[in-house]
Motif scaffolding. Structure first.
Motif, PDB file in Angstrom:
ATOM      1  N   LEU A 401       5.150   7.181  -6.015  1.00 38.82           N
ATOM      2  CA  LEU A 401       6.464   7.283  -5.688  1.00 38.82           C
ATOM      3  C   LEU A 401       7.571   6.792  -6.079  1.00 38.82           C
ATOM      4  CD1 LEU A 401       5.821   7.081  -1.254  1.00 38.82           C
ATOM      5  CD2 LEU A 401       6.549   8.857  -2.967  1.00 38.82           C
ATOM      6  N   GLN A 402       7.172   5.362  -6.822  1.00 36.04           N
ATOM      7  CA  GLN A 402       7.920   4.211  -7.939  1.00 36.04           C
ATOM      8  C   GLN A 402       8.698   4.806  -8.635  1.00 36.04           C
ATOM      9  OE1 GLN A 402       9.690   1.892  -6.652  1.00 36.04           O
ATOM     10  NE2 GLN A 402       7.670  -0.174  -6.103  1.00 36.04           N
ATOM     11  N   TRP A 419      -0.642  -1.756  -2.263  1.00 37.04           N
ATOM     12  CA  TRP A 419      -2.163  -1.036  -1.659  1.00 37.04           C
ATOM     13  C   TRP A 419      -2.960   0.066  -2.322  1.00 37.04           C
ATOM     14  CZ3 TRP A 419      -7.159  -1.790  -0.588  1.00 37.04           C
ATOM     15  CH2 TRP A 419      -7.908  -1.478   0.207  1.00 37.04           C
ATOM     16  N   ALA A 420      -1.696   0.409  -2.117  1.00 33.39           N
ATOM     17  CA  ALA A 420      -2.651   1.667  -3.423  1.00 33.39           C
ATOM     18  C   ALA A 420      -2.698   2.274  -4.831  1.00 33.39           C
ATOM     19  CB  ALA A 420      -1.511   3.304  -2.819  1.00 33.39           C
ATOM     20  N   ALA A 421      -2.116   1.031  -5.413  1.00 35.80           N
ATOM     21  CA  ALA A 421      -2.334   0.644  -7.259  1.00 35.80           C
ATOM     22  C   ALA A 421      -3.587   0.052  -6.662  1.00 35.80           C
ATOM     23  CB  ALA A 421      -1.265   0.173  -6.979  1.00 35.80           C
ATOM     24  N   LEU A 422      -3.688  -0.998  -5.916  1.00 32.85           N
ATOM     25  CA  LEU A 422      -5.446  -1.079  -5.974  1.00 32.85           C
ATOM     26  C   LEU A 422      -6.756  -0.307  -5.768  1.00 32.85           C
ATOM     27  CD1 LEU A 422      -4.869  -4.521  -3.905  1.00 32.85           C
ATOM     28  CD2 LEU A 422      -5.189  -4.195  -6.293  1.00 32.85           C
ATOM     29  N   ILE A 423      -6.472   0.620  -5.242  1.00 31.11           N
ATOM     30  CA  ILE A 423      -7.119   1.646  -5.091  1.00 31.11           C
ATOM     31  C   ILE A 423      -7.276   2.211  -6.064  1.00 31.11           C
ATOM     32  CG2 ILE A 423      -7.634   4.014  -3.483  1.00 31.11           C
ATOM     33  CD1 ILE A 423      -6.516   2.398  -0.736  1.00 31.11           C
ATOM     34  N   VAL A 424      -6.369   3.078  -6.934  1.00 35.11           N
ATOM     35  CA  VAL A 424      -5.678   3.932  -7.923  1.00 35.11           C
ATOM     36  C   VAL A 424      -6.441   2.782  -8.785  1.00 35.11           C
ATOM     37  CG1 VAL A 424      -4.963   4.257 -10.200  1.00 35.11           C
ATOM     38  CG2 VAL A 424      -4.165   4.898  -7.613  1.00 35.11           C
ATOM     39  N   HIS A 440       1.008   4.772 -14.638  1.00 33.78           N
ATOM     40  CA  HIS A 440       1.902   4.571 -12.771  1.00 33.78           C
ATOM     41  C   HIS A 440       1.773   3.470 -12.211  1.00 33.78           C
ATOM     42  CE1 HIS A 440       1.795   9.079 -13.040  1.00 33.78           C
ATOM     43  NE2 HIS A 440       2.430   9.071 -13.965  1.00 33.78           N
ATOM     44  N   VAL A 441       0.681   3.376 -12.447  1.00 34.70           N
ATOM     45  CA  VAL A 441       0.443   1.429 -12.008  1.00 34.70           C
ATOM     46  C   VAL A 441       1.400   0.373 -12.693  1.00 34.70           C
ATOM     47  CG1 VAL A 441      -0.918  -0.788 -11.522  1.00 34.70           C
ATOM     48  CG2 VAL A 441      -1.911   1.796 -10.648  1.00 34.70           C
ATOM     49  N   ARG A 442       1.573   0.648 -14.109  1.00 36.75           N
ATOM     50  CA  ARG A 442       1.771  -0.389 -14.978  1.00 36.75           C
ATOM     51  C   ARG A 442       3.938  -0.327 -14.168  1.00 36.75           C
ATOM     52  NH1 ARG A 442      -1.926   0.658 -18.382  1.00 36.75           N
ATOM     53  NH2 ARG A 442      -3.519  -2.105 -19.123  1.00 36.75           N
ATOM     54  N   VAL A 443       3.696   0.725 -14.189  1.00 40.05           N
ATOM     55  CA  VAL A 443       5.444   0.695 -13.407  1.00 40.05           C
ATOM     56  C   VAL A 443       5.693  -0.057 -12.094  1.00 40.05           C
ATOM     57  CG1 VAL A 443       6.757   2.405 -13.077  1.00 40.05           C
ATOM     58  CG2 VAL A 443       5.859   2.762 -14.691  1.00 40.05           C
ATOM     59  N   HIS A 444       4.978   0.550 -11.121  1.00 41.54           N
ATOM     60  CA  HIS A 444       5.234  -0.046 -10.013  1.00 41.54           C
ATOM     61  C   HIS A 444       5.035  -1.525 -10.481  1.00 41.54           C
ATOM     62  CE1 HIS A 444       4.555  -1.340  -5.816  1.00 41.54           C
ATOM     63  NE2 HIS A 444       3.590  -1.788  -5.996  1.00 41.54           N
ATOM     64  N   LEU A 445       3.923  -2.123 -11.769  1.00 42.42           N
ATOM     65  CA  LEU A 445       3.675  -4.257 -11.248  1.00 42.42           C
ATOM     66  C   LEU A 445       5.106  -3.828 -11.549  1.00 42.42           C
ATOM     67  CD1 LEU A 445       2.338  -6.492 -12.066  1.00 42.42           C
ATOM     68  CD2 LEU A 445       1.893  -5.463 -13.882  1.00 42.42           C
ATOM     69  N   GLY A 446       5.817  -3.648 -13.315  1.00 41.05           N
ATOM     70  CA  GLY A 446       7.156  -4.034 -13.922  1.00 41.05           C
ATOM     71  C   GLY A 446       8.202  -3.813 -12.749  1.00 41.05           C
ATOM     72  N   ASN A 464       1.059 -10.737  -8.453  1.00 43.86           N
ATOM     73  CA  ASN A 464      -0.729 -11.367  -8.989  1.00 43.86           C
ATOM     74  C   ASN A 464      -1.567 -10.542  -9.111  1.00 43.86           C
ATOM     75  OD1 ASN A 464       1.730 -13.068  -9.847  1.00 43.86           O
ATOM     76  ND2 ASN A 464       1.602 -14.954  -8.680  1.00 43.86           N
ATOM     77  N   ARG A 465      -1.674  -9.977  -8.027  1.00 47.44           N
ATOM     78  CA  ARG A 465      -3.097  -9.600  -7.861  1.00 47.44           C
ATOM     79  C   ARG A 465      -2.770  -8.776  -8.177  1.00 47.44           C
ATOM     80  NH1 ARG A 465      -8.124 -11.202  -4.315  1.00 47.44           N
ATOM     81  NH2 ARG A 465      -6.405 -12.162  -3.008  1.00 47.44           N
ATOM     82  N   LEU A 466      -2.259  -7.578  -8.653  1.00 38.08           N
ATOM     83  CA  LEU A 466      -2.191  -6.264  -9.261  1.00 38.08           C
ATOM     84  C   LEU A 466      -2.971  -6.519 -10.847  1.00 38.08           C
ATOM     85  CD1 LEU A 466      -2.091  -3.331  -8.560  1.00 38.08           C
ATOM     86  CD2 LEU A 466       0.184  -3.303  -9.241  1.00 38.08           C
ATOM     87  N   GLU A 467      -1.618  -7.151 -11.553  1.00 39.02           N
ATOM     88  CA  GLU A 467      -2.446  -7.795 -12.331  1.00 39.02           C
ATOM     89  C   GLU A 467      -3.756  -8.757 -12.635  1.00 39.02           C
ATOM     90  OE1 GLU A 467       0.850  -9.779 -15.862  1.00 39.02           O
ATOM     91  OE2 GLU A 467       0.179 -11.249 -14.365  1.00 39.02           O
ATOM     92  N   THR A 468      -4.085  -9.062 -11.508  1.00 32.76           N
ATOM     93  CA  THR A 468      -5.304 -10.113 -12.061  1.00 32.76           C
ATOM     94  C   THR A 468      -6.422  -8.106 -11.611  1.00 32.76           C
ATOM     95  OG1 THR A 468      -5.113 -11.495 -10.440  1.00 32.76           O
ATOM     96  CG2 THR A 468      -7.477 -11.238 -10.233  1.00 32.76           C
ATOM     97  N   LYS A 469      -5.952  -7.090 -10.648  1.00 33.13           N
ATOM     98  CA  LYS A 469      -7.006  -6.472 -11.191  1.00 33.13           C
ATOM     99  C   LYS A 469      -7.044  -5.396 -11.770  1.00 33.13           C
ATOM    100  CE  LYS A 469      -8.824  -6.604  -6.567  1.00 33.13           C
ATOM    101  NZ  LYS A 469      -9.824  -6.668  -6.789  1.00 33.13           N
ATOM    102  N   LEU A 470      -6.351  -5.659 -12.973  1.00 34.14           N
ATOM    103  CA  LEU A 470      -5.296  -4.843 -13.813  1.00 34.14           C
ATOM    104  C   LEU A 470      -6.561  -5.439 -15.252  1.00 34.14           C
ATOM    105  CD1 LEU A 470      -1.661  -3.553 -13.986  1.00 34.14           C
ATOM    106  CD2 LEU A 470      -3.997  -2.608 -14.027  1.00 34.14           C
ATOM    107  N   GLN A 471      -6.313  -6.691 -15.569  1.00 33.57           N
ATOM    108  CA  GLN A 471      -7.069  -7.784 -16.126  1.00 33.57           C
ATOM    109  C   GLN A 471      -8.740  -7.432 -16.157  1.00 33.57           C
ATOM    110  OE1 GLN A 471      -5.289 -11.797 -16.024  1.00 33.57           O
ATOM    111  NE2 GLN A 471      -3.299 -11.235 -17.075  1.00 33.57           N
TER     112      GLN A 471
END
Length: 521
Positions: A401-402, A419-424, A440-446, A464-471
């Motif tokens: 959506l973003q 939350w959906a991004a964490l599931i992805v 797509h997750v990084r677009v939302h993070l940006g 921060n939560r999203l970036e931690t999961k990506l790392q």
């Protein structure tokens, strides 16, 4: 639709200005009787320009300021004079623990104009509202909103404006407080109540999910509606039905994030507050209210817990009974039917259709997150491959959506999408992701990181939560739907939701960046 916030506020400001002596008499111009106010202000600007300090004084008002202070209703800008009564109340009653720079004329004007110029429409109150003379609480909410979502040089004031806003709301519960003082004139009293409630709703939209006290604010606003809604409503009345709907929306969104029981009843207690049962918002609110009420009090893990706890509690799938499954399936069926009825696309209602599809996607993720025990921690815990796939497909749609819609800003939307991004990310880590999932997750993070909000803000917490999961990803693995099934076949007939409801919108090609965001949109 009738305009609001015009007549009574202007009359109140005029009445206040005439014959009223401000309590603070320590204006510098009064200590320099041989200089006119205009000359004094010019000297101030010259001093500031060449780097000189202001006149030294040991009195309580000897602070050097970067702009003209609201010390009298005779401000340099006549358009700001109607703000004078509200500012005085906020300064004297709600500014404890904040700096005096909050009330500099230049800063207040910038935030005031920014709110009217950039604040997006509200779904429940689509007519653009004008605020010529706001009540103190409404002004506090507007200043907080503009500062929190403003540029870097104003966002630094957001935490102090938030303190002012909290103090203003709390004073509604204090006997004989200035904030809670209701005008004696019935028309003015109605306007005061309407603005005050709208201010609480705006505060709730900005803080829902983040602080549990939002639920208490909602209760206070509901009480004010019961006390001040007029006995008769016609086309000339304020939009009380829409105001009630807006409060109900904030309540349901906050309850969804915390999986708590809604405060506002689905049916308004007064017939004059009720909207048509065929209304789009009413239909969505009703199914949410029914579903949330059923699952409240079960100590189920909440979506918000995934952002505030490193080890969210998970629920055993055996705790879900046949009745629970029936409620979820009925909820899903109603949501599918709602999309079919209100999501039909045509040229005249394309924006509304886009908003409807957005709400469908976000609420689909919400419903699956209540049903599936995976929502607290792991996509692959105690769930069948079919359950995993439906949740992942729905989450993937929410994240996308973003991509083209830059108007998403509400707490509810951002929390559900994150939350959906964490599931992805879990899907990618488990080998069932798609090649463009991480992009797509990084677009939302940006988008989250672009916000200039103050420290400890929602955007920063989610980012921060999203970036931690990506790392934490090891080696991303990608697969397809068949990866969920050992035999290479996949049957979607089991799905709780209708899979075709997502097929039309999965490419997101219809989204445009001009959509006006709305609450619950």
């Amino acid at each position: 639709m009738p305009k609001v916030f015009e007549n009574w506020g202007a009359m109140r400001a005029a009445a206040y200005t005439e014959g009223h002596t401000p309590g603070d008499s320590c204006h510098r111009a009064e200590r320099l009787p041989h200089l006119s106010e205009a000359i004094f202000r010019r000297l101030q600007r010259l001093e500031h320009h060449v780097g000189l300090t202001a006149f030294e004084d040991n009195g309580p008002s000897a602070e050097a300021h970067d702009g003209t202070m609201f010390e009298s209703p005779e401000t340099e800008d006549s358009s700001l004079r109607p703000l004078w009564p509200a500012i005085q109340v906020l300064k004297h009653s709600c500014s404890t623990g904040t700096g005096s720079t909050l009330w500099e004329e230049r800063l207040v004007k910038q935030l005031w104009l920014s709110f009217h110029d950039t604040m997006l429409g509200l779904h429940f109150l689509p007519s653009k509202q004008t605020f010529s003379s706001p009540t103190p609480l409404m002004l506090a909410a507007m200043l907080y909103c503009s500062s929190m979502r403003g540029s870097e040089h104003v966002v630094v004031h957001a935490s102090e404006y938030f303190t002012v806003l909290c103090n203003a709301i709390s004073q509604l519960c204090m006997p004989a407080s200035e904030i809670g003082k209701v005008p004696k004139d019935p028309g003015a009293a109605e306007e005061w109540a309407f603005q005050t409630i709208l201010g609480i709703i705006l505060a709730g939209l900005l803080r829902e999910g983040v602080i549990k006290e939002t639920g208490i604010w909602i209760s206070v606003a509901y009480r004010l509606i019961l006390e001040h809604c007029p006995p008769h409503i016609d086309e000339r009345s304020l939009e009380w039905q829409r105001l009630f709907t807006g409060l109900q929306i904030v309540d349901l969104e906050h309850a969804s994030i915390h999986l708590s029981c809604p405060v506002i009843p689905i049916e308004a207690p007064f017939p004059r507050l009720r909207i048509s049962q065929q209304d789009q918002l009413y239909r969505l609110s009703r199914m949410m209210h029914t579903g949330l009420t059923h699952f409240t009090g079960r100590r189920l893990p909440t979506i918000w817990a995934s952002f505030t706890s490193d080890h969210p509690v998970t629920s055993d799938s055996t705790t879900f009974s046949g009745v629970d499954a029936a409620v979820i399936r009925d909820w899903a069926r109603q949501l599918d039917d709602w999309l079919v009825e209100f999501g039909a696309r045509n040229e005249e209602a394309s924006d509304q259709s886009n908003l409807t599809f957005r709400q469908y996607v976000l609420h689909r993720v919400l419903v699956l997150s209540i049903y599936l025990p995976a929502r607290g921690s792991d996509l692959f815990s105690n769930t069948t491959p079919k359950e995993q796939h439906e949740l992942l497909v729905s989450a993937r749609a929410a994240v996308r959506l973003q991509l083209l819609d830059t108007s998403i800003w509400s707490n509810f939307d951002l929390i559900i999408i994150t939350w959906a991004a964490l599931i992805v990310i879990q899907g990618v880590d488990g080998g069932v992701g798609e090649p463009d999932d991480l992009e797509h997750v990084r677009v939302h993070l940006g988008r989250l990181q672009e916000a200039h909000e103050h420290s400890c803000n929602l955007h920063g917490l989610l980012a921060n939560r999203l970036e931690t999961k990506l790392q934490g990803l090891t080696t991303p693995q990608f697969g397809d739907a068949m990866s969920f099934e050992p035999d290479g076949t996949f049957d979607t007939s089991w799905y709780i939701f209708n899979q075709s409801s997502l097929d039309v919108g999965l490419d997101m090609s219809f989204l445009d960046g001009t959509m006006q965001h709305t609450a619950m949109s």
